[in-house]
Write an enzyme that holds these catalytic residues in place. Sequence first.
Site, short mmCIF file in Angstrom:
data_model
loop_
_atom_site.label_atom_id
_atom_site.label_comp_id
_atom_site.label_asym_id
_atom_site.label_seq_id
_atom_site.Cartn_x
_atom_site.Cartn_y
_atom_site.Cartn_z
N LYS A 35 -13.63 53.74 7.22
CA LYS A 35 -12.91 53.59 8.49
C LYS A 35 -13.32 54.69 9.47
O LYS A 35 -13.95 55.68 9.10
CB LYS A 35 -11.41 53.62 8.24
CG LYS A 35 -10.89 54.90 7.63
CD LYS A 35 -9.41 54.79 7.33
CE LYS A 35 -8.89 56.09 6.70
NZ LYS A 35 -7.44 56.04 6.47
N TYR A 253 -14.27 82.21 29.30
CA TYR A 253 -13.10 81.96 30.14
C TYR A 253 -11.91 82.78 29.66
O TYR A 253 -11.60 82.82 28.46
CB TYR A 253 -12.72 80.48 30.09
CG TYR A 253 -13.63 79.57 30.87
CD1 TYR A 253 -13.68 79.63 32.26
CD2 TYR A 253 -14.45 78.65 30.22
CE1 TYR A 253 -14.52 78.80 32.98
CE2 TYR A 253 -15.30 77.81 30.93
CZ TYR A 253 -15.33 77.88 32.31
OH TYR A 253 -16.16 77.07 33.02
#
Length: 357
Positions: A35, A253
């Site tokens: 899956k 950042y």
Amino acid sequence: MTRIARATIHAAALRENLAVVRRHAPGARVMAVLKADAYGHGLLPVADALAGADALAVSCLAEALPLREAGFGHRVVLLEGFFSGDEIPLFAERRLDAVIHAPWQLDCLESAARGRPIDVWIKVDTGMHRLGFPPEAAAGVYRRLRACPAVGEIRWLTHLASADDRDDPTTGAQVDDFEAARGELPGEVSLANSAGTLGWPVAHGDWVRPGICLYGASPFIDGGGRPPLRPAMTLEARLIAVHRRCKGDRIGYGGGFTCPEDMPVGVASIGYGDGYPRHAPNGTPVLVAGHLAALAGRVSMDMLCVDLRGAPQAAPGDRVTLWGEGLPAERVADAAGTIAYELFCRLTPRVERIVEE
């Protein structure tokens, strides 16, 4: 220099991991779980590599139909069954097994037009409390299905909630509850996920359903020894810059990393736009040219920075391994506060996939 953000899928590793499963559960057949695009590894390439499995399991028709169209003749089990009665004729036409977990699915089967019967698996909820019939309802569900012309063979299934903890008694209790619910009713059974397969022989039954272990990640939460699994995916990038930074320099950042000393810092060609977790903290391990290094600062969309004190000879163009051979994904997942399943499944389409033997 071409930007590199690449996942290499190792077909041989998939086969080796399947062999590990068979050694742990020699009396059971193997239903390989594919899956979510084979846990992000690629549905059809993984199905090719795992063609030696006895059955394949997916979640829905969108995953099952490509297997049939590609010529795979295995038993294919849809773990959430059909999502409406309109899908039943396609299950019959394509010879797909449906997991039956809810009363409305019984109603759909009983009202379905006559045609080729479909094989079903009764899902019993023994403690996961997600999908499935309560144990006391199992016998009645079986009787309704057995009387239904739309139903062929009937098998049984449950899902283990805590098998990843080898000290948790929940698994033994679930096995007992499952057997009590089924009683003397006929039909093959499947209980074991990856952790059940590798750690709980009492749960093997007729079919085991390995998922994450086929892809080379340990299914266990404890440190009691990693199973002999080989990573089936190696995610890599390249260094595109190396800088000498000074003590006190802030990286990325928000200045999320402050250099504790004069040190080399590299920039790698991968980021959260490729699916690498943005929340991975400073110190998350990576390999640079085979040497252990660590993230430094906040992950950007297309890049991340690496503390190269562990790889002081690193240079632009050197390989950066984010996980895979030499660095198990579960180690990265632990550092990032997630699980290997999520790391694999969140990779974006711009990560190049290459399949190698």
